[in-house]
Design a protein around this motif. Sequence first.
Motif: not given
Length: 316
Positions: A10-15, A18-20, A41-43, A125-129, A162-167
Amino acid sequence: MEWQARALVNAAGPWAASFLRDTVVSAHGEALATRQLRLVKGSHIVVPRLFDHAHAYLFQNPDRRIVFAIPYERDFTLIGTTDVELHGDPGDAVASEAEIAYLCEQVSRYFARPVVPGDVRWSYAGVRPLLDEADGDEASAVTRDYLLETHADGAPLLTVWGGKITTFRKLAEEAAGAIGRLLGDERAAWTASAVLPGGDLSAWTGMPPGTPAEDFERFVKALGHRHAWLPTPLALRLARAYGTRATDWLGEARCLDDLGLEIAPGLHEAELAHLQRDEWAVTADDALWRRSKLGLHLDARQRAGVSDWFAARTGA
Ligand SMILES: Cc1cc2nc3c(=O)[nH]c(=O)nc-3n(C[C@H](O)[C@H](O)[C@H](O)COP(=O)(O)OP(=O)(O)OC[C@H]3O[C@@H](n4cnc5c(N)ncnc54)[C@H](O)[C@@H]3O)c2cc1C
């Protein structure tokens, strides 16, 4: 369509929560969504280029936040971002008028010429989980930027919180290790020294590796040499977008006509076919905004031409 798998990631990010909660059925009816996510949210806004150098600015705002202004897609400047708690569906997140006004106001405090909402060519806009610290069980879990959680009771399940692109690479390495353990199939990690797809520039040119900038410059030169018929700006764009993978679909082409119809300026059928076949683009938006930012450089009629191409090929 029904799929069978030995494990579920389950790598559904902000979801992810809710996916679980809504989709996955647990073995004994127990709750699988043990963590809370704070959705923030980050725009971002994109405006015509504000400065003609390659450096980024980080500005300190009076509200103690920072915003950045980054050179973007050669002709533009990307300005971001905001932090707005989101309570609805992450899929509906867009940059609001208030956020656009906020970003314009903040950067205008620093640039000689004010940035106004009318300058905005595109916004997203993106949504940070973010793992909700208040509900985390262990303090250590919330101090990390991501958390991997496994369930072995029933079908093996791994959830990425959670997570970051850098990691991303470390995260993927740990996730693959965890899934391997769940399946009794552990393998050695291998990505630390692997290049990303298309990133094997020095191997392709046959030159000893230099700095990334040197490798790229040599690759652009070698690509232009092999395909001397490619206009230089196009060769540069393709090198930047696809690296050595561009050479897969440029193939044996000997002139621009060999790339098929020019669906929009500088965008030929061969490139769209590559995006569709190898990068799973299904719609024009996938190709123009998600796999690339070509949409920024095209007008509405040209973008419609790309939509027509996809519609003719896929019905999308
Ligand atoms: C505004 C903002 C700024 C950021 N800034 C930074 C930064 O400066 N540095 C940094 O390192 N990171 C940053 N990040 C974080 C970074 O973008 C994320 O960590 C990264 O995108 C996570 O990638 P992912 O693939 O795990 O999840 P996502 O990119 O969120 O992808 C999850 C995917 O799952 C799909 N999905 C959801 N439900 C289902 C389902 N039921 N079935 C199939 N698919 C499903 C979604 O469509 C989506 O494509 C930022 C994020 C945001 C929103």
